[in-house]
Design a protein around this motif. Sequence first.
Motif, PDB file in Angstrom:
ATOM      1  N   VAL A 119       0.831  -1.208   0.000  1.00 54.49           N
ATOM      2  CA  VAL A 119       0.000   0.000   0.000  1.00 54.49           C
ATOM      3  C   VAL A 119       0.870   1.264   0.000  1.00 54.49           C
ATOM      4  O   VAL A 119       0.644   2.205  -0.780  1.00 54.49           O
ATOM      5  CB  VAL A 119      -0.957  -0.004   1.215  1.00 54.49           C
ATOM      6  N   VAL A 120       1.876   1.288   0.870  1.00 53.96           N
ATOM      7  CA  VAL A 120       2.743   2.475   0.979  1.00 53.96           C
ATOM      8  C   VAL A 120       3.558   2.682  -0.301  1.00 53.96           C
ATOM      9  O   VAL A 120       3.663   3.806  -0.823  1.00 53.96           O
ATOM     10  CB  VAL A 120       3.680   2.342   2.203  1.00 53.96           C
ATOM     11  N   CYS A 121       4.129   1.589  -0.823  1.00 52.60           N
ATOM     12  CA  CYS A 121       4.982   1.713  -2.018  1.00 52.60           C
ATOM     13  C   CYS A 121       4.191   2.212  -3.227  1.00 52.60           C
ATOM     14  O   CYS A 121       4.586   3.188  -3.885  1.00 52.60           O
ATOM     15  CB  CYS A 121       5.639   0.372  -2.334  1.00 52.60           C
ATOM     16  N   PHE A 122       3.103   1.540  -3.520  1.00 51.72           N
ATOM     17  CA  PHE A 122       2.369   1.917  -4.729  1.00 51.72           C
ATOM     18  C   PHE A 122       1.573   3.213  -4.524  1.00 51.72           C
ATOM     19  O   PHE A 122       1.324   3.947  -5.474  1.00 51.72           O
ATOM     20  CB  PHE A 122       1.487   0.760  -5.195  1.00 51.72           C
ATOM     21  N   GLY A 123       1.208   3.526  -3.270  1.00 50.60           N
ATOM     22  CA  GLY A 123       0.593   4.824  -2.999  1.00 50.60           C
ATOM     23  C   GLY A 123       1.576   5.963  -3.254  1.00 50.60           C
ATOM     24  O   GLY A 123       1.228   6.999  -3.821  1.00 50.60           O
ATOM     25  N   THR A 124       2.832   5.757  -2.835  1.00 56.13           N
ATOM     26  CA  THR A 124       3.871   6.775  -3.076  1.00 56.13           C
ATOM     27  C   THR A 124       4.137   6.934  -4.567  1.00 56.13           C
ATOM     28  O   THR A 124       4.269   8.056  -5.074  1.00 56.13           O
ATOM     29  CB  THR A 124       5.173   6.369  -2.351  1.00 56.13           C
ATOM     30  N   TRP A 125       4.229   5.788  -5.278  1.00 57.26           N
ATOM     31  CA  TRP A 125       4.439   5.858  -6.738  1.00 57.26           C
ATOM     32  C   TRP A 125       3.304   6.642  -7.399  1.00 57.26           C
ATOM     33  O   TRP A 125       3.555   7.498  -8.254  1.00 57.26           O
ATOM     34  CB  TRP A 125       4.507   4.441  -7.319  1.00 57.26           C
ATOM     35  N   PHE A 126       2.070   6.361  -6.994  1.00 57.96           N
ATOM     36  CA  PHE A 126       0.927   7.049  -7.605  1.00 57.96           C
ATOM     37  C   PHE A 126       1.000   8.553  -7.330  1.00 57.96           C
ATOM     38  O   PHE A 126       0.762   9.371  -8.223  1.00 57.96           O
ATOM     39  CB  PHE A 126      -0.378   6.474  -7.033  1.00 57.96           C
ATOM     40  N   MET A 127       1.366   8.919  -6.096  1.00 58.79           N
ATOM     41  CA  MET A 127       1.417  10.340  -5.743  1.00 58.79           C
ATOM     42  C   MET A 127       2.471  11.079  -6.578  1.00 58.79           C
ATOM     43  O   MET A 127       2.231  12.193  -7.055  1.00 58.79           O
ATOM     44  CB  MET A 127       1.751  10.482  -4.252  1.00 58.79           C
ATOM     45  N   ILE A 128       3.618  10.440  -6.779  1.00 52.17           N
ATOM     46  CA  ILE A 128       4.706  11.124  -7.495  1.00 52.17           C
ATOM     47  C   ILE A 128       4.500  11.122  -9.001  1.00 52.17           C
ATOM     48  O   ILE A 128       4.791  12.105  -9.684  1.00 52.17           O
ATOM     49  CB  ILE A 128       6.055  10.466  -7.126  1.00 52.17           C
ATOM     50  N   GLU A 129       3.969  10.017  -9.530  1.00 50.28           N
ATOM     51  CA  GLU A 129       3.885   9.885 -10.989  1.00 50.28           C
ATOM     52  C   GLU A 129       2.548  10.320 -11.573  1.00 50.28           C
ATOM     53  O   GLU A 129       2.465  10.635 -12.755  1.00 50.28           O
ATOM     54  CB  GLU A 129       4.151   8.419 -11.385  1.00 50.28           C
ATOM     55  N   LYS A 130       1.492  10.334 -10.777  1.00 50.08           N
ATOM     56  CA  LYS A 130       0.156  10.524 -11.349  1.00 50.08           C
ATOM     57  C   LYS A 130      -0.614  11.722 -10.805  1.00 50.08           C
ATOM     58  O   LYS A 130      -1.772  11.917 -11.189  1.00 50.08           O
ATOM     59  CB  LYS A 130      -0.692   9.252 -11.116  1.00 50.08           C
TER      60      LYS A 130
END
Length: 295
Positions: free
Chosen positions: A159-170
């Motif tokens: 949850v934390v990893c892909f949430g961070t990716w989404f915040m930065i990339e999307k």
Amino acid sequence: MFELLGIPPQVLLGQLLLGLINGSFYAVLSLGLAVIFGLLNIINFAHGALYMAGAFVAWMLLAYLGIGYWPALILAPLIVGVFGIVLERTMLSRLYHLDHLYGLLLTFGLALIIQGLFRNYYGISGLPYQIPDLLSGGHNLGFMFLPNYRAWVVAASVVVCFGTWFMIEKTRLGAYLRAATENPVLVGAFGVNVPLMIMLTYGFGVALAGFAGVLAAPIYSVNPTMGEQLIIVVFAVVVIGGMGSIMGAILTGYMLGIVEGLTRVFYPEGSAVVIFVIMAIVLMIKPEGLFGRPV
């Protein structure tokens, strides 16, 4: 019963699952490193010490203030993140215009100081941190007994990893961050407070290390060397994934955890070095890393 190269399926699947759990720690820690390097261009060698600090802060919250695991899961990363902001404002911000080597040497020195302080106060023997009651026990999966807490570690890291990716990339905030690292003067001209964004980004990357430390506290004993043992492996994960690649750090962290687990099954003697062998091969074939952009 089905066997692969003489290995019983229970052993194989059990090690795969344990590899995924280790990979969860690799992913969260390498994500923090990738955020800091990708957006701020800092090789943060103090990341392992800050991971250790997160575990110690959770332990101190419980031992001195009676604050349990769930509040600590939020408070400890916040405290470590604020500490990171202080480091960024007072020391690292002076090095942005210099070569990477200066930042690496400074953060290496900070790691030694932080570890030394905890070693002086608490010694090198581990301190126990109890698993929260809600996550005690486990489930029999047929091929292994899965402790609930380790399943929680995997779920929380995903949850934390892909949430961070989404915040930065999307998201728009992530777009501002990426633009600010490419051309801070232009972004500042649009009224964006670039120094504030950089400061908070470093604090967030450090808080990820603190979060991983809290997750690790009930599994490993809380001790001053816990980050020292992990930081070299995490740097190898970031190099293999591609320096500064957010998705590369996440996927490579999980993948290498699983590879390490499989190696432990088929060739236990190689499990301690398999990640570094992979790193050497990747650097020879694709120096920018599996998910990195060519220089």
